[in-house]
Every structure is written in structure tokens, then in C-alpha cells.
Design an enzyme around this catalytic site. Sequence first.
Site, PDB file in Angstrom:
ATOM      1  N   GLY A 265       0.712  -1.186  -0.204  1.00  0.00           N
ATOM      2  CA  GLY A 265      -0.044   0.126  -0.058  1.00  0.00           C
ATOM      3  C   GLY A 265       0.757   1.324  -0.147  1.00  0.00           C
ATOM      4  CD  GLU A 299       0.834  -9.225   1.685  1.00  0.00           C
ATOM      5  OE1 GLU A 299      -0.187  -8.619   0.971  1.00  0.00           O
ATOM      6  OE2 GLU A 299       0.316 -10.161   2.169  1.00  0.00           O
ATOM      7  N   PRO A 300       4.750  -5.068  -0.985  1.00  0.00           N
ATOM      8  CG  PRO A 300       6.856  -4.146  -1.052  1.00  0.00           C
ATOM      9  CD  PRO A 300       6.009  -5.203  -0.420  1.00  0.00           C
ATOM     10  N   GLY A 301       3.610  -3.411  -3.963  1.00  0.00           N
ATOM     11  CA  GLY A 301       3.363  -3.596  -5.590  1.00  0.00           C
ATOM     12  C   GLY A 301       3.946  -2.574  -6.205  1.00  0.00           C
ATOM     13  NE  ARG A 302      -0.143   2.705  -5.748  1.00  0.00           N
ATOM     14  CZ  ARG A 302      -1.194   2.605  -6.569  1.00  0.00           C
ATOM     15  NH1 ARG A 302      -1.146   3.006  -7.942  1.00  0.00           N
ATOM     16  NH2 ARG A 302      -2.448   2.013  -6.279  1.00  0.00           N
ATOM     17  NE  ARG A 338      -2.861   3.282 -11.033  1.00  0.00           N
ATOM     18  CZ  ARG A 338      -2.792   4.415 -10.666  1.00  0.00           C
ATOM     19  NH1 ARG A 338      -2.399   5.590 -11.286  1.00  0.00           N
ATOM     20  NH2 ARG A 338      -3.222   4.668  -9.578  1.00  0.00           N
ATOM     21  CE1 TYR A 342      -8.754   2.037  -9.289  1.00  0.00           C
ATOM     22  CE2 TYR A 342      -6.738   2.258 -10.784  1.00  0.00           C
ATOM     23  CZ  TYR A 342      -7.789   1.308  -9.980  1.00  0.00           C
ATOM     24  OH  TYR A 342      -7.853  -0.012 -10.038  1.00  0.00           O
ATOM     25  CB  CYS A 370     -15.571   4.612 -29.578  1.00  0.00           C
ATOM     26  SG  CYS A 370     -14.591   4.428 -30.985  1.00  0.00           S
ATOM     27  CE1 TYR A 399      -1.887  -3.230  -8.819  1.00  0.00           C
ATOM     28  CE2 TYR A 399      -0.857  -1.478  -7.869  1.00  0.00           C
ATOM     29  CZ  TYR A 399      -1.264  -2.827  -7.820  1.00  0.00           C
ATOM     30  OH  TYR A 399      -1.042  -3.274  -6.601  1.00  0.00           O
TER      31      TYR A 399
HETATM   32  N1  LLP Z   1      -1.459  -7.033  -0.687  1.00  0.00           N
HETATM   33  C1  LLP Z   1      -2.774  -7.148  -0.860  1.00  0.00           C
HETATM   34  C2  LLP Z   1      -3.311  -8.283  -0.093  1.00  0.00           C
HETATM   35  C3  LLP Z   1      -3.350  -6.278  -1.862  1.00  0.00           C
HETATM   36  O1  LLP Z   1      -4.498  -6.726  -2.105  1.00  0.00           O
HETATM   37  C4  LLP Z   1      -2.539  -5.413  -2.715  1.00  0.00           C
HETATM   38  C5  LLP Z   1      -3.117  -4.538  -3.688  1.00  0.00           C
HETATM   39  C6  LLP Z   1      -1.117  -5.094  -2.545  1.00  0.00           C
HETATM   40  C7  LLP Z   1      -0.550  -6.129  -1.289  1.00  0.00           C
HETATM   41  C8  LLP Z   1      -0.149  -4.369  -2.793  1.00  0.00           C
HETATM   42  O2  LLP Z   1      -0.505  -3.048  -2.777  1.00  0.00           O
HETATM   43  P1  LLP Z   1       0.372  -1.942  -3.303  1.00  0.00           P
HETATM   44  O3  LLP Z   1       1.740  -1.933  -2.343  1.00  0.00           O
HETATM   45  O4  LLP Z   1       0.523  -2.201  -5.004  1.00  0.00           O
HETATM   46  O5  LLP Z   1      -0.554  -0.717  -2.977  1.00  0.00           O
HETATM   47  N2  LLP Z   1      -5.228  -0.988  -9.344  1.00  0.00           N
HETATM   48  C9  LLP Z   1      -5.215  -0.121  -8.547  1.00  0.00           C
HETATM   49  C10 LLP Z   1      -4.450  -0.501  -7.229  1.00  0.00           C
HETATM   50  C11 LLP Z   1      -5.000  -1.892  -6.616  1.00  0.00           C
HETATM   51  C12 LLP Z   1      -4.223  -2.608  -5.340  1.00  0.00           C
HETATM   52  C13 LLP Z   1      -5.090  -3.899  -5.137  1.00  0.00           C
HETATM   53  N3  LLP Z   1      -4.247  -4.656  -3.898  1.00  0.00           N
HETATM   54  C14 LLP Z   1      -4.311   1.070  -9.131  1.00  0.00           C
HETATM   55  O6  LLP Z   1      -4.149   1.335 -10.124  1.00  0.00           O
HETATM   56  O7  LLP Z   1      -4.129   2.093  -8.342  1.00  0.00           O
END
Ligand code: LLP
Length: 451
Positions: A265, A299-302, A338, A342, A370, A399
Site C-alpha cells: 500500500g 507486500e508492496p507492489g506499486r 488508471r 481512478y 470510442c 497497474y
Molecule cells: N497485498 C494485498 C493483499 C493487496 O490486495 C495489494 C493490492 C497489495 C498487497 C499491493 O498493494 P500496493 O503496494 O501495490 O499498493 N489497481 C489499483 C491498485 C489496486 C491494489 C490492489 N491490491 C491502482 O491502479 O491504483
Amino acid sequence: MASPLLLDPAQPDPDFGDLLAARPHLSMHALDGLTVEEVPLARIAAAVGTPAWVYSAGALRRRARALTGALKSAGLRGSVHYAVKANTNLAVLRVLAGEGLGADVVSEGELRAARAAGIPASEIVFSGVGKTERELRLALGEDIAQINVESAEEVEMLSALAASLGRVARIGLRVNPDVDAKTHAKITTGRSENKFGVAFEDAPALYARMAALPGLRPVGIAMHIGSQITAGMAAYRAAYARMAELATALLARGLPVEQLDCGGGLGIPYRDEPAPTPEALAGAIAATLGPLNLPVMLEPGRWIAGPPGLLLASVVLQKQGTGRRFLVLDAAMNDLVRPAMYDAWHGILPVSPRDFAAATAPADVVGPVCETGDTFARGRALPSLQPGALVAFLDAGAYGAVMSSTYNMRPLAAEVLVDGARFAVVRDRQTHDAILAGQRLPGWLTEGTQP
Ligand code: LLP
């Protein structure tokens, strides 16, 4: 302000120089133009075409190290499980695996991708509110590190399945702490009205049940309160304080708690909004969970994959509308959704040195799909751009490609990895034949008829 993703339109946008300065893997060169590490984007466009996603391996590595380093500096025993959903490209996963990162997966496809990229099963956590029996079977078969369960129903189902397979599932319990992460409503996950996790109040009894059931070994608690969290550490601290309280109570009852999954997050500055650092997150964890002296997982993604990636697009034409100028690109909402989904703000930089230095005026940046929603930016300060001119959407590594579709029968764009002076196509542009592949005309529509 309703949401930090909906930025205050009264604030002036950062200029091109500011956007560049905040992204060390990007630079502007008098002859070569906008360059990722040592590879000019114009070269990639000439070789691969547009639209194309471009990822910097160097930036991915630096960011992975920043996170693991921050945990260490805060005196925490911790591991980073990259949230694969943010960017599932195998080359990206491989770079991160090379930095020792594990994976957080939410589907069979993501589990397979993580394994295919060389991430050991012992470093994989499976999260998600609706894992199917087939997915759980695969996770048990692979003997992954941990399955995070999110409901009493799933606990019963997994126990029966694991016992029938003669396996013991290491499970974490995802608890919904009911805190407001103050992010966009579509990506907040830790409020009681969200579908995720089990209620804090229900957690102790369910955890005890997990310990009593066959086929299960509870190993800890998990929380994930939302994504693109930029509103400081207050929500994280509130969630982790609840986690500490729960872990302490479970341990006092003699239940096993071996590790704490602190979720992802962490937000990034898409424009110039203040965003928390890994050090701040590690500090919040140390302050709340440190006394328990348990290993923690992130658990970071973004935060890892977002800034290292961009979407490279070409101008199809510049169209003068009624009182406004439209820049129509060959990238669209089917590529980068995005902004449409959002109201997200992404920096847009011209790639040629001449365009970069030219005078700017407001433009609406749109794709060819379109729908009016196929708008990347309104009133953005950009120079006059001729057909064929290249632009880069910044911070599109997370994303981005993963949320693409073939809407309007548009092929999925190519993906490119840059590593120093090298670059390689790491996913081919989808062909039109590939989009049609798998479609069938039933016999009763074609028998005896001419097409
Ligand atoms: N762990 C869990 C259980 C999650 O559901 C998520 C993201 C993450 C970790 C990773 O979160 P992050 O570090 O990336 O914020 N499509 C949206 C974001 C959706 C996130 C869903 N879950 C966007 O483009 O902003």
C-alpha cells in the site's frame, strides 16, 4: 479533498524538469532526447513501435534494496514479498527475484508466473478473498510459504482439502482492522464494509479454530489496508497497533504466532504529492510491532514497480476542438486505464529534446477509443506535437500493463526491459491473429452459408 488520487486542480502541475529530477533513471539529452538509464526512448520506439511499456531494471533493483534496507535499518527481521499483481512480467519478476524478493500472489496465474520467474515456492504467499479449490490445491501441491485466509468459510474448506491431500497448510489470518487508509474508495481495503479479511472481533476465536483443525498450521496475522497510501503513517500505525494487540492476545492464549504480514500500500508521488518513505513505514512497524520481536513481511507492489515503468506512445494527430486542443495518441484507456478508472494523474513528458524545450499550452490528452473516458489528462501543459512525436507516461510500471485489455480490438502493447545500455523486448506486441485466436463460429451459423 475527497481522495488523494483526485488532486487539487488549483495546484500548478510540476514542470518537465521537476518530473525528470524526481526520477533518477530518466534523463534528457540534447541529441538523444528522453533516455531510460542509457537507452534513448526514440531507439526503443524505432525498434519496437508504440505503444510500448518500458521498465528500468536498475530502478527496480534500487527500489527493492531501499525496502529491504529500510526494514534492516529499523532493526526488524523482515522479508519483502512483492505483490505480483502490480506487474507480472516475467523479466520484472526475475529482476526482483535476483534481489531476493519473494512474491505475494492472488491467483493461479500469478503463482505460476512467480514460479516461472524463478521465485522459490518457499518465498511465496497466497492472498485473496476468493481462492478457488483448484488454486488452493495448486498452492498446497507447490508447498508455498503461506496461504492468507480471509474467512471462516475458507478456513473450513482449506482444512478439509489439506487433510484430504495429507498436507499441512501454513496459514496466516487476514484481519480487517477497520481503519481508514484515506485513499481512493476503489482501492481502500481495511474498512469493515470492505470485503477483505475477517472482523477484528472474530479473529481470536477463528485463530483458535485454525489451530485446532486438521491440515492447518496457523503461522501469523496479515493486514493490508489499501493502496496508494500517501496520507502519512497514521492509518498504518493504527492498523499495526491493532495487529500487536491481537498477536499479544493470541500468544497469551498459547496460540502460535510466528510472523506478521504487514501488507503493502505504500504510495508514490505521481505528481508532487508528499509520499511516505520506506523508512517511515519501517519506523511505524518498529514502533508498533517491534516489541513482539517477530519477523515481519511486507507486500508492496506499486512502490517497487510503479516509478521504474513508463508507457511510450506516439501522437496520431493534434486536433483543434472548440476552445481546446486535443492530442490524440496511439495509446488508450485499454493500455493504461488508471486515469479513466481512478482519475489518476500521470506525468507526461515529450521525448524529443526539441519538444521538451518548446513552449507549452494546455491540451487534453486522449486515446482513440470510442469513449469520452478515454482521456489521460485535461488541460495539461504540453507543447505543440506533430504526428509521430513520442510522449512518455510516467510511473506506469505498476497497474499499467497488467490492467490492459483488448477493448476496441486493440492488441496488448509490447513490453521492454532496459538494463544499463541494453534493452530487450520482454513481451511481444500481441498480434491481431492472437486476439482472434480461440474464437469459433458454431457450425449452425456457417453450414451451407457463404461468408
Ligand atoms: N497485498 C494485498 C493483499 C493487496 O490486495 C495489494 C493490492 C497489495 C498487497 C499491493 O498493494 P500496493 O503496494 O501495490 O499498493 N489497481 C489499483 C491498485 C489496486 C491494489 C490492489 N491490491 C491502482 O491502479 O491504483
